[in-house]
Design a protein around this motif. Structure first.
Motif, PDB file in Angstrom:
ATOM      1  N   LEU A 131       0.879  -1.075  -0.003  1.00 23.10           N
ATOM      2  CA  LEU A 131      -0.115  -0.307  -0.104  1.00 23.10           C
ATOM      3  C   LEU A 131       0.842   1.320   0.042  1.00 23.10           C
ATOM      4  O   LEU A 131       1.882   1.274   0.606  1.00 23.10           O
ATOM      5  N   ASP A 132       0.283   2.189  -0.798  1.00 19.09           N
ATOM      6  CA  ASP A 132       1.308   3.397  -0.795  1.00 19.09           C
ATOM      7  C   ASP A 132       0.574   4.511  -0.439  1.00 19.09           C
ATOM      8  O   ASP A 132      -0.593   5.098  -0.906  1.00 19.09           O
ATOM      9  N   ALA A 133       0.823   5.151   0.465  1.00 21.47           N
ATOM     10  CA  ALA A 133       0.244   6.622   1.260  1.00 21.47           C
ATOM     11  C   ALA A 133       0.143   7.690   0.170  1.00 21.47           C
ATOM     12  O   ALA A 133      -1.216   8.174   0.128  1.00 21.47           O
ATOM     13  N   ALA A 134       0.817   7.716  -0.496  1.00 19.80           N
ATOM     14  CA  ALA A 134       0.934   8.729  -1.574  1.00 19.80           C
ATOM     15  C   ALA A 134      -0.143   8.712  -2.606  1.00 19.80           C
ATOM     16  O   ALA A 134      -0.618   9.763  -3.247  1.00 19.80           O
ATOM     17  N   ALA A 135      -0.618   7.384  -2.887  1.00 17.59           N
ATOM     18  CA  ALA A 135      -1.661   6.959  -3.826  1.00 17.59           C
ATOM     19  C   ALA A 135      -3.157   7.296  -3.453  1.00 17.59           C
ATOM     20  O   ALA A 135      -4.104   7.375  -3.869  1.00 17.59           O
ATOM     21  N   LEU A 136      -3.149   7.686  -2.213  1.00 11.72           N
ATOM     22  CA  LEU A 136      -4.433   7.763  -1.554  1.00 11.72           C
ATOM     23  C   LEU A 136      -4.915   9.183  -1.103  1.00 11.72           C
ATOM     24  O   LEU A 136      -4.023  10.042  -1.022  1.00 11.72           O
ATOM     25  N   SER A 137      -5.985   9.436  -1.609  1.00 12.86           N
ATOM     26  CA  SER A 137      -6.409  11.119  -1.552  1.00 12.86           C
ATOM     27  C   SER A 137      -8.073  10.890  -1.186  1.00 12.86           C
ATOM     28  O   SER A 137      -8.689   9.917  -1.251  1.00 12.86           O
ATOM     29  N   PHE A 138      -8.638  12.157  -0.772  1.00 13.88           N
ATOM     30  CA  PHE A 138     -10.311  11.936  -0.475  1.00 13.88           C
ATOM     31  C   PHE A 138     -10.791  13.366  -0.975  1.00 13.88           C
ATOM     32  O   PHE A 138      -9.835  14.590  -0.688  1.00 13.88           O
ATOM     33  N   THR A 139     -12.096  13.583  -0.841  1.00 12.13           N
ATOM     34  CA  THR A 139     -12.557  14.824  -1.134  1.00 12.13           C
ATOM     35  C   THR A 139     -14.179  14.386  -0.421  1.00 12.13           C
ATOM     36  O   THR A 139     -14.554  13.294  -0.362  1.00 12.13           O
ATOM     37  N   HIS A 140     -14.691  15.623  -0.014  1.00 10.47           N
ATOM     38  CA  HIS A 140     -16.092  15.547   0.471  1.00 10.47           C
ATOM     39  C   HIS A 140     -17.130  16.366  -0.226  1.00 10.47           C
ATOM     40  O   HIS A 140     -16.764  17.561  -0.509  1.00 10.47           O
ATOM     41  N   ALA A 141     -18.351  15.961  -0.735  1.00 12.34           N
ATOM     42  CA  ALA A 141     -19.317  16.562  -1.378  1.00 12.34           C
ATOM     43  C   ALA A 141     -20.669  16.113  -1.386  1.00 12.34           C
ATOM     44  O   ALA A 141     -20.782  14.786  -1.474  1.00 12.34           O
ATOM     45  N   ASN A 142     -21.657  16.999  -1.027  1.00 11.84           N
ATOM     46  CA  ASN A 142     -22.977  16.495  -1.104  1.00 11.84           C
ATOM     47  C   ASN A 142     -23.212  15.425  -0.019  1.00 11.84           C
ATOM     48  O   ASN A 142     -23.796  14.457  -0.445  1.00 11.84           O
ATOM     49  N   ASN A 143     -22.734  15.460   1.315  1.00  9.51           N
ATOM     50  CA  ASN A 143     -22.746  14.383   2.347  1.00  9.51           C
ATOM     51  C   ASN A 143     -22.167  13.117   1.864  1.00  9.51           C
ATOM     52  O   ASN A 143     -22.514  12.155   2.338  1.00  9.51           O
ATOM     53  N   THR A 144     -21.112  13.177   0.928  1.00  8.65           N
ATOM     54  CA  THR A 144     -20.632  11.797   0.352  1.00  8.65           C
ATOM     55  C   THR A 144     -19.032  11.994   0.541  1.00  8.65           C
ATOM     56  O   THR A 144     -18.562  13.068   0.006  1.00  8.65           O
ATOM     57  N   LEU A 145     -18.398  11.225   1.206  1.00  7.89           N
ATOM     58  CA  LEU A 145     -16.901  11.057   1.284  1.00  7.89           C
ATOM     59  C   LEU A 145     -16.426  10.110   0.042  1.00  7.89           C
ATOM     60  O   LEU A 145     -16.949   9.238   0.105  1.00  7.89           O
ATOM     61  N   ILE A 146     -15.482  10.801  -0.701  1.00  9.78           N
ATOM     62  CA  ILE A 146     -15.073   9.970  -2.033  1.00  9.78           C
ATOM     63  C   ILE A 146     -13.571   9.719  -1.618  1.00  9.78           C
ATOM     64  O   ILE A 146     -12.716  10.749  -1.607  1.00  9.78           O
ATOM     65  N   ILE A 147     -13.198   8.620  -1.501  1.00 11.57           N
ATOM     66  CA  ILE A 147     -11.513   7.833  -1.168  1.00 11.57           C
ATOM     67  C   ILE A 147     -11.044   7.358  -2.614  1.00 11.57           C
ATOM     68  O   ILE A 147     -11.820   6.597  -3.111  1.00 11.57           O
ATOM     69  N   THR A 148     -10.026   7.911  -3.064  1.00 16.83           N
ATOM     70  CA  THR A 148      -9.395   7.596  -4.073  1.00 16.83           C
ATOM     71  C   THR A 148      -8.093   6.963  -4.104  1.00 16.83           C
ATOM     72  O   THR A 148      -7.362   7.585  -3.370  1.00 16.83           O
ATOM     73  N   TYR A 149      -7.854   5.791  -4.604  1.00 21.06           N
ATOM     74  CA  TYR A 149      -6.563   5.398  -4.526  1.00 21.06           C
ATOM     75  C   TYR A 149      -5.849   4.998  -5.955  1.00 21.06           C
ATOM     76  O   TYR A 149      -6.637   4.062  -6.671  1.00 21.06           O
ATOM     77  N   GLN A 150      -4.988   5.642  -6.463  1.00 25.00           N
ATOM     78  CA  GLN A 150      -4.645   5.346  -7.877  1.00 25.00           C
ATOM     79  C   GLN A 150      -4.066   3.973  -7.920  1.00 25.00           C
ATOM     80  O   GLN A 150      -3.100   3.608  -7.033  1.00 25.00           O
ATOM     81  N   LYS A 151      -4.198   3.563  -9.001  1.00 22.08           N
ATOM     82  CA  LYS A 151      -3.982   2.139  -9.471  1.00 22.08           C
ATOM     83  C   LYS A 151      -2.565   2.050  -9.743  1.00 22.08           C
ATOM     84  O   LYS A 151      -2.112   2.860 -10.320  1.00 22.08           O
ATOM     85  N   PRO A 152      -1.941   0.877  -9.195  1.00 20.94           N
ATOM     86  CA  PRO A 152      -0.390   0.890  -9.441  1.00 20.94           C
ATOM     87  C   PRO A 152      -0.144   0.556 -10.950  1.00 20.94           C
ATOM     88  O   PRO A 152      -1.395  -0.288 -11.652  1.00 20.94           O
ATOM     89  N   LYS A 153       0.933   0.774 -11.709  1.00 28.64           N
ATOM     90  CA  LYS A 153       1.124   0.269 -12.800  1.00 28.64           C
ATOM     91  C   LYS A 153       0.923  -1.209 -13.215  1.00 28.64           C
ATOM     92  O   LYS A 153       0.603  -1.634 -14.353  1.00 28.64           O
ATOM     93  N   GLU A 154       1.287  -2.071 -12.297  1.00 30.23           N
ATOM     94  CA  GLU A 154       1.150  -3.491 -12.470  1.00 30.23           C
ATOM     95  C   GLU A 154      -0.328  -3.964 -12.603  1.00 30.23           C
ATOM     96  O   GLU A 154      -0.730  -4.705 -13.506  1.00 30.23           O
ATOM     97  N   ILE A 155      -1.098  -3.193 -11.773  1.00 28.11           N
ATOM     98  CA  ILE A 155      -2.922  -3.669 -12.102  1.00 28.11           C
ATOM     99  C   ILE A 155      -3.228  -2.746 -13.231  1.00 28.11           C
ATOM    100  O   ILE A 155      -3.985  -3.600 -13.842  1.00 28.11           O
ATOM    101  N   LEU A 156      -2.929  -1.675 -13.631  1.00 26.99           N
ATOM    102  CA  LEU A 156      -3.148  -1.231 -14.854  1.00 26.99           C
ATOM    103  C   LEU A 156      -2.922  -2.074 -16.105  1.00 26.99           C
ATOM    104  O   LEU A 156      -3.750  -2.378 -16.785  1.00 26.99           O
TER     105      LEU A 156
END
Length: 182
Positions: A131-156
């Motif tokens: 797991l890579d902490a740098a690939a993790l980000s989040f935002t909040h809008a319309n009472n919804t928390l959206i967490i995003t983790y960028q896919k590693p190149k191996e998975i892509l």
């Protein structure tokens, strides 16, 4: 508009995936294992809308979950894993999203102690990637928390290969859909 792919594994597990025909994007993924008696167990949703109990069943009439409870679900994009948690009304500053490398999971906390959630990223576990902490980000809008983790190149790369294979597969019911009775 969707293509369904059903996998049967040697250990008795089943996986069903749905892809959008236009974009090739994964819409849902469910897993099922055999139960103790050898019958089919319940489907566990990994990606997509969580299955809700059928309306009108006796259970749903007696006890019903509150519609204001947080709803946790995963919806991936082509380049990232994405989780959405609906019904979280607090401002963005209240949330903290981090990676627990030892436990191989992500953790959501609120400073007001109103919400806490640990969740794994099964795709990274299957490929045995860290797991890579740098690939993790989040935002909040319309009472919804959206967490995003960028896919590693191996998975892509693996997903690109899978898409090539899926295009080669002819569907089991690719005909006109008529039900032939003989």
């Amino acid at each position: 508009g969707k293509k369904k792919v059903h996998y049967l594994f040697e250990d008795g597990k089943e996986m069903a995936e749905e892809y959008d025909v236009q974009t090739g994007q994964l819409v849902s993924r469910k897993w099922r294992e055999k139960n103790a008696l050898g019958g089919s167990g319940k489907w566990q949703v990994e990606v997509g809308e969580p299955t809700s109990p059928l309306v009108g069943t006796l259970e749903s009439e007696l006890i019903k979950e509150s519609s204001s409870n947080p709803v946790f679900m995963r919806k991936d994009t082509l380049t990232s894993f994405q989780w959405r948690i609906r019904n979280l009304p607090y401002p963005k500053e209240v949330y903290s999203v981090s990676v627990e490398k030892e436990q191989r999971c992500c953790v959501i906390r609120t400073t007001n102690k109103k919400y806490y959630k640990k969740f794994p990223i099964p795709d990274l576990d299957r490929y045995q990637l860290p797991l890579d902490a740098a690939a993790l980000s989040f935002t909040h809008a319309n009472n919804t928390l959206i967490i995003t983790y960028q896919k590693p190149k191996e998975i892509l790369a693996a997903e690109e290969e899978l898409q090539k294979e899926l295009k080669k597969i002819k569907a089991a019911n690719d005909d006109d859909g008529e039900c032939k009775t003989q």
